[in-house]
Design an enzyme around this catalytic site. Structure first.
Site, mmCIF file in Angstrom:
data_model
loop_
_atom_site.group_PDB
_atom_site.id
_atom_site.type_symbol
_atom_site.label_atom_id
_atom_site.label_comp_id
_atom_site.label_asym_id
_atom_site.label_seq_id
_atom_site.Cartn_x
_atom_site.Cartn_y
_atom_site.Cartn_z
ATOM 1 N N HIS A 9 8.088 27.625 49.539
ATOM 2 C CA HIS A 9 7.180 28.737 49.884
ATOM 3 C C HIS A 9 7.999 29.972 50.276
ATOM 4 O O HIS A 9 7.692 31.090 49.868
ATOM 5 C CB HIS A 9 6.307 28.376 51.100
ATOM 6 C CG HIS A 9 5.308 27.287 50.878
ATOM 7 N ND1 HIS A 9 5.226 26.181 51.665
ATOM 8 C CD2 HIS A 9 4.324 27.161 49.946
ATOM 9 C CE1 HIS A 9 4.225 25.412 51.253
ATOM 10 N NE2 HIS A 9 3.667 25.978 50.211
ATOM 11 N N LYS A 57 -8.682 19.534 53.397
ATOM 12 C CA LYS A 57 -7.392 18.836 53.224
ATOM 13 C C LYS A 57 -6.944 18.124 54.498
ATOM 14 O O LYS A 57 -5.910 17.476 54.495
ATOM 15 C CB LYS A 57 -6.316 19.839 52.776
ATOM 16 C CG LYS A 57 -6.555 20.389 51.393
ATOM 17 C CD LYS A 57 -5.382 21.207 50.883
ATOM 18 C CE LYS A 57 -5.629 21.649 49.452
ATOM 19 N NZ LYS A 57 -4.590 22.538 48.933
ATOM 20 N N ARG A 67 5.490 25.762 40.236
ATOM 21 C CA ARG A 67 6.594 24.776 40.214
ATOM 22 C C ARG A 67 6.533 24.024 38.891
ATOM 23 O O ARG A 67 6.437 24.623 37.844
ATOM 24 C CB ARG A 67 6.463 23.825 41.402
ATOM 25 C CG ARG A 67 6.600 24.523 42.749
ATOM 26 C CD ARG A 67 6.169 23.615 43.860
ATOM 27 N NE ARG A 67 4.772 23.234 43.660
ATOM 28 C CZ ARG A 67 4.064 22.473 44.475
ATOM 29 N NH1 ARG A 67 4.623 21.967 45.546
ATOM 30 N NH2 ARG A 67 2.803 22.190 44.224
ATOM 31 N N SER A 80 4.607 20.438 50.344
ATOM 32 C CA SER A 80 4.355 20.139 51.759
ATOM 33 C C SER A 80 4.016 18.664 51.942
ATOM 34 O O SER A 80 4.401 18.055 52.946
ATOM 35 C CB SER A 80 3.192 20.987 52.272
ATOM 36 O OG SER A 80 3.531 22.340 52.246
HETATM 37 O O1 PNS Z 1 -1.288 25.721 49.284
HETATM 38 P P1 PNS Z 1 -2.564 25.332 48.610
HETATM 39 O O2 PNS Z 1 -3.356 24.365 49.449
HETATM 40 O O3 PNS Z 1 -2.372 24.830 47.205
HETATM 41 O O4 PNS Z 1 -3.410 26.700 48.511
HETATM 42 C C1 PNS Z 1 -4.703 26.681 47.943
HETATM 43 C C2 PNS Z 1 -5.477 27.936 48.366
HETATM 44 C C3 PNS Z 1 -5.567 28.048 49.876
HETATM 45 C C4 PNS Z 1 -4.806 29.166 47.795
HETATM 46 C C5 PNS Z 1 -6.909 27.776 47.734
HETATM 47 O O5 PNS Z 1 -7.458 26.548 48.142
HETATM 48 C C6 PNS Z 1 -7.853 28.902 48.130
HETATM 49 O O6 PNS Z 1 -7.792 29.975 47.557
HETATM 50 N N1 PNS Z 1 -8.719 28.624 49.123
HETATM 51 C C7 PNS Z 1 -9.683 29.585 49.619
HETATM 52 C C8 PNS Z 1 -11.095 29.244 49.135
HETATM 53 C C9 PNS Z 1 -11.352 29.840 47.771
HETATM 54 O O7 PNS Z 1 -11.257 31.031 47.555
HETATM 55 N N2 PNS Z 1 -11.667 28.936 46.827
HETATM 56 C C10 PNS Z 1 -11.904 29.288 45.452
HETATM 57 C C11 PNS Z 1 -10.595 29.388 44.681
HETATM 58 S S1 PNS Z 1 -10.927 29.569 42.990
#
Ligand code: PNS
Length: 159
Positions: free
Chosen positions: A17, A41, A90, A128
């Site tokens: 990150h 999560k 990645r 993570s």
């Molecule tokens: O590090 P991660 O968990 O892969 O990040 C995922 C994240 C937080 C970027 C994604 O879950 C997100 O955008 N969450 C906010 C809710 C949202 O907007 N959902 C629709 C995405 S299309």
């Protein structure tokens, strides 16, 4: 002024990150690291702990700040007046998930651009979840996470 968001759950922030955030900070005037609640999560670290670890890990980057968010990312980007999302990419396994999120975010807000920064080989398979697993087994995390995160993980799994 170009302001970009680097969103994620950061449970916890890894060197992978940090690599993306550092690269992004060299490309844009201001980076907001958007830390999602991601309640589904069931994160190991609380939202406050995750934000604090990101703050400590990025303290040396003057144009980076950290903000928690709940709800839709596109709405948070609008609220922060950020027109760009930066995501790390990645191994090929990331692609489908990132592709889906990008496509939906484009539909939700066509003005919000998503840009991918590819991870270098040493972080290609770092996540993570792998870091949490290694920490739970008291493995050596030195090359995978910043020192503040290592200390936080050691404290968490000493409990
Ligand atoms: O590090 P991660 O968990 O892969 O990040 C995922 C994240 C937080 C970027 C994604 O879950 C997100 O955008 N969450 C906010 C809710 C949202 O907007 N959902 C629709 C995405 S299309």
């Amino acid at each position: 002024m170009a302001r970009a968001l680097t969103p994620g759950t950061f449970d916890p922030i890894t060197e992978g990150h940090l690599d993306v955030i550092t690269r992004a900070s060299q490309l844009f005037d201001e980076i907001i690291v958007a830390v999602a609640t991601s309640e589904r999560k069931r994160p190991l670290f609380s939202l406050e702990e995750r934000c604090e670890l990101v703050r400590q890990a990025t303290a040396h980057l003057p144009n980076v700040r950290v903000e928690p968010f709940d709800g839709l990312l596109v709405e948070f980007a609008r609220k922060m007046d950020a027109g760009i999302l930066i995501k790390g990419l990645r191994a090929i396994t990331d692609f489908e998930y990132e592709f889906q999120m990008t496509a939906l975010n484009y539909q939700l807000d066509p003005e919000l651009e998503t840009i991918f920064i590819m991870s270098p080989p040493e972080y290609m398979y770092l996540s993570s979840s792998i870091v949490r697993e290694i920490a739970s087994m008291h493995g050596d995390l030195e090359q995978f996470v910043p020192a503040c995160v290592r200390a936080a993980l050691e404290a968490k799994f000493a409990e």
